[in-house]
Design a protein around this motif. Sequence first.
Motif, mmCIF file in Angstrom:
data_model
loop_
_atom_site.group_PDB
_atom_site.id
_atom_site.type_symbol
_atom_site.label_atom_id
_atom_site.label_comp_id
_atom_site.label_asym_id
_atom_site.label_seq_id
_atom_site.Cartn_x
_atom_site.Cartn_y
_atom_site.Cartn_z
ATOM 1 N N ARG A 1 -40.214 -40.839 -37.531
ATOM 2 C CA ARG A 1 -38.941 -40.757 -38.262
ATOM 3 C C ARG A 1 -38.264 -39.483 -37.781
ATOM 4 O O ARG A 1 -38.852 -38.406 -37.834
ATOM 5 N N SER B 1 -31.052 -39.939 -40.639
ATOM 6 C CA SER B 1 -32.405 -40.184 -40.150
ATOM 7 C C SER B 1 -32.489 -41.549 -39.467
ATOM 8 O O SER B 1 -31.699 -42.446 -39.753
ATOM 9 N N THR C 1 -35.713 -44.191 -38.618
ATOM 10 C CA THR C 1 -37.135 -44.508 -38.692
ATOM 11 C C THR C 1 -37.411 -45.583 -37.647
ATOM 12 O O THR C 1 -36.774 -46.637 -37.644
ATOM 13 N N ARG D 1 -39.971 -48.248 -35.946
ATOM 14 C CA ARG D 1 -41.111 -49.054 -36.376
ATOM 15 C C ARG D 1 -41.599 -49.932 -35.224
ATOM 16 O O ARG D 1 -41.086 -51.028 -35.015
ATOM 17 N N GLU E 1 -35.480 -50.324 -35.751
ATOM 18 C CA GLU E 1 -34.983 -49.030 -36.210
ATOM 19 C C GLU E 1 -34.221 -49.207 -37.514
ATOM 20 O O GLU E 1 -33.423 -50.126 -37.653
ATOM 21 N N ASP F 1 -32.732 -44.448 -44.074
ATOM 22 C CA ASP F 1 -33.647 -44.979 -45.089
ATOM 23 C C ASP F 1 -33.017 -46.026 -45.990
ATOM 24 O O ASP F 1 -33.370 -46.154 -47.153
#
Length: 166
Positions: A66, A81, A83, A85, A102, A106
């Motif tokens: 992240r 941000s 993250t 995956r 992505e 969040d």
Amino acid sequence: RSLSLVLFVPIIAGCAIGVPQNRQAFVNMYKDAKVFGKAEHFTINRSAKSVTSDVKAYAQKCLNVRVVDPPNYALKETGGSTTFRPRFESLGKDTTALTLQEEYNDSHMSGTPQDGLYTLVAEIRPAGKNKTELDIYHARRGKISDPLKQWADGDKCACPSLNRGW
């Protein structure tokens, strides 16, 4: 003023329309993409088992992260941000796929898959004795695919910076 708001809302709402909802839809979309994506095909002089092992190590070390970017006032960009995956899955008898999704800030965007937008798929399959085919489909993610190719070739280079600004 209300006219500009009316024109602005459909643009935002339309951002996620038509995005691939699974790995195969992403691959199909990017196989022949000329503008928004890229498809790369390689033959590597290493066994598929070795290539798969090194690509898994790359994904775990470099892509399972992240990243938080601060605001850039000079470019008038807000921070946020991302993250990343990565996920591996077996496709049939002898093909393994790395899928990267992505998620931004969040939060789930309406119309996107549960774990975020698909941005890269790499498919690995044997191509004869000590040879492996590597197909990479990506949404202009050379920053991720170039080191992935190096790791697949046995050169475990440093992880790329995944900060925004690609």
